[in-house]
Design an enzyme around this catalytic site. Structure first.
Site, PDB file in Angstrom:
ATOM      1  CE1 TYR A 120       8.509   4.515   2.671  1.00 19.59           C
ATOM      2  CE2 TYR A 120       8.871   6.641   1.623  1.00 19.59           C
ATOM      3  CZ  TYR A 120       8.372   5.360   1.588  1.00 19.59           C
ATOM      4  OH  TYR A 120       7.729   4.926   0.459  1.00 19.59           O
TER       5      TYR A 120
ATOM      6  CE  LYS B  90       2.120   6.128   2.076  1.00 20.40           C
ATOM      7  NZ  LYS B  90       2.343   5.036   1.178  1.00 20.40           N
TER       8      LYS B  90
ATOM      9  CG  ASP C 193       7.500  12.238   6.080  1.00 20.47           C
ATOM     10  OD1 ASP C 193       6.284  12.187   6.306  1.00 20.47           O
ATOM     11  OD2 ASP C 193       8.060  11.533   5.227  1.00 20.47           O
TER      12      ASP C 193
ATOM     13  NE  ARG D 119       4.200  22.494 -16.314  1.00 21.97           N
ATOM     14  CZ  ARG D 119       4.917  23.594 -16.617  1.00 21.97           C
ATOM     15  NH1 ARG D 119       5.571  24.243 -15.683  1.00 21.97           N
ATOM     16  NH2 ARG D 119       4.962  24.039 -17.852  1.00 21.97           N
TER      17      ARG D 119
HETATM   18  C1  LIG Z   1       6.863   8.496   6.197  1.00 24.80           C
HETATM   19  C2  LIG Z   1       6.648   8.487   4.729  1.00 24.80           C
HETATM   20  N1  LIG Z   1       7.041   9.554   4.004  1.00 24.80           N
HETATM   21  C3  LIG Z   1       6.879   9.609   2.677  1.00 24.80           C
HETATM   22  C4  LIG Z   1       6.308   8.564   1.982  1.00 24.80           C
HETATM   23  C5  LIG Z   1       6.187   8.631   0.498  1.00 24.80           C
HETATM   24  O1  LIG Z   1       4.863   8.732   0.102  1.00 24.80           O
HETATM   25  P1  LIG Z   1       4.370   8.366  -1.386  1.00 24.80           P
HETATM   26  O2  LIG Z   1       4.389   6.879  -1.476  1.00 24.80           O
HETATM   27  O3  LIG Z   1       3.033   8.997  -1.482  1.00 24.80           O
HETATM   28  O4  LIG Z   1       5.373   8.958  -2.322  1.00 24.80           O
HETATM   29  C6  LIG Z   1       5.877   7.432   2.699  1.00 24.80           C
HETATM   30  C7  LIG Z   1       5.287   6.288   2.008  1.00 24.80           C
HETATM   31  O5  LIG Z   1       5.082   5.235   2.571  1.00 24.80           O
HETATM   32  C8  LIG Z   1       6.058   7.399   4.102  1.00 24.80           C
HETATM   33  O6  LIG Z   1       5.676   6.350   4.841  1.00 24.80           O
END
Ligand SMILES: Cc1ncc(COP(=O)(O)O)c(C=O)c1O
Length: 389
Positions: free
Chosen positions: A107, A203, A180, A54
């Site tokens: 998002y 992704k 992000d 962890r």
């Molecule tokens: C811009 C963005 N940030 C964060 C996330 C969250 O990622 P996760 O689904 O791996 O938690 C996503 C998911 O689509 C995203 O498009």
């Protein structure tokens, strides 16, 4: 030794010196031993050694080092999902009474986090548009503003924020910046003086839609201050998932380039289509974000959105008619994906907010995969014919 004991204390296989595997093994062990208790307490052991998975494990550490290097930073913490990375980047930097600036163009779960979850802990927010520098300046100047989180380009409408401007405004007001960078990719935006860069590794990094992960990247000091939180929260990425993401990253650059090229081809096709009123893809020369994206990014990614002047019913008919695009809310896989933007990403927005974000009943987001673009265009063409018959 009895066989029962041997079955537990198994023989080890030590590799002869120089006889190295080309692919590092997956470390699945939860626990790591030291010969003596005192050895576990040395500075070296605490800095480079492993104790409990962890806290850290070698496979996950390898991924963290790679991500940090790709973004030109010293260190990183890999966690179980992209959203865990968002929480890890924000929570340790905030206290009750603080304010976070975030953007209308973001998002949806990040909006949910800020507008619903963090309210509970008296963490306030200001939501502004990436295209409104005066509102950004005003929000940053508020005395309680401590942190700003933004995306480049934004999900789902591919808006391109002026990163240098946001960073300059944030520095002037002593605001911590969190980018992000999931849509931007691990090779983009590292040159900007952003405090923390995070990614959903689910992704483009892993790329095949078969593993989840997230990472927060920054300088050693900032990452060091997040580490005790990450350990205590237990949002650790496990070694198997880290291995899968490391494997995906081997082909990341090849895939990302092809995603960009195919998305560009499809964006051009859509721009010329009579049923499409607007395409959102910063790689198109007439997109309002083109100049900024060209100066900030190497490749605009594989996601684009477009609008049809139609009812929700026709929009959904179009989506349902697609054969090669799977209807899901993720992006960055080998296969192409499609999503109805209003339903999936804007349910929490008022009509006015959705309109400001450019989202209508006929807005569709595509994540362009690695199939041949001719097949994807043929699929889109038959779906238009079916929806508007
Ligand atoms: C811009 C963005 N940030 C964060 C996330 C969250 O990622 P996760 O689904 O791996 O938690 C996503 C998911 O689509 C995203 O498009």
């Amino acid at each position: 030794m009895k066989k029962e004991t041997r079955a537990i204390h198994q023989p080890s296989v030590d590799l002869p010196e120089g006889n190295e595997p080309l692919v590092s093994p997956i470390y699945r062990s939860v626990k790591y031993s030291f010969p003596r208790i005192a050895d576990a307490l040395t500075i070296e052991a605490r800095r480079d050694g492993f104790d409990y998975a962890r806290d850290a494990s070698p496979t996950t550490r390898q991924l963290e080092r790679l991500c940090a290097e790709l973004q030109g930073r010293d260190d990183a913490i890999a966690v179980s999902t992209g959203m865990a990375a968002v929480w890890l980047a924000l929570l340790p930097n905030l206290s009750a009474g603080d304010r976070v600036v975030f953007f209308l163009e973001c998002y949806r779960p990040i909006r949910t986090m800020l507008r619903e979850r963090l309210e509970q802990f008296d963490i306030r927010h200001s939501m502004v548009s990436v295209h409104d520098p005066d509102a950004i300046r005003e929000a940053f100047a508020l005395e309680d503003t401590k942190l700003a989180i933004f995306e480049a380009p934004t999900n789902p409408m591919l808006q391109v924020p002026d990163i240098q401007k946001i960073v300059d405004l944030a520095k002037a007001s002593d605001v911590v910046t969190v980018l992000d960078n999931t849509f931007g990719g691990l090779h983009n935006h590292g040159a900007y003086d952003i405090d923390l860069i995070l990614h959903s590794l689910t992704k483009y990094a892993s790329g095949h839609g078969d593993v989840m992960g997230g990472v927060v990247i920054g300088d050693r000091k900032r990452i060091g201050s997040l580490k005790p939180w990450a350990i205590n929260m237990g949002a650790t990425l496990d070694g198997d998932a880290a291995f899968m993401i490391l494997r995906g990253l081997r082909t990341y650059f090849l895939r990302y380039r092809q995603h960009c090229a195919s998305a560009h081809t499809i964006a051009e096709y859509l721009r010329g289509h009579s049923r499409v009123s607007r395409v959102f893809y910063p790689g198109l020369s007439d997109d309002p974000g083109f100049a900024l994206a060209s100066s900030q990014m190497d490749g605009c990614g594989g996601v684009l959105s477009f609008q049809m002047d139609c009812t929700q019913e026709i929009c959904w008919k179009f989506i349902d008619a697609l054969q090669l695009f799977a209807t899901v809310s993720s992006v960055g896989s080998t296969e192409s994906l499609v999503a109805p933007v209003k339903l999936y990403f804007a349910r929490d927005l008022s009509e006015q907010e959705a309109e400001r974000a450019g989202i209508t009943d006929g807005t569709v987001r595509l994540s362009v995969g690695l199939e041949h673009p001719d097949d994807l265009i043929a699929d889109l063409e038959q779906a238009f014919a079916c929806a508007f018959e």
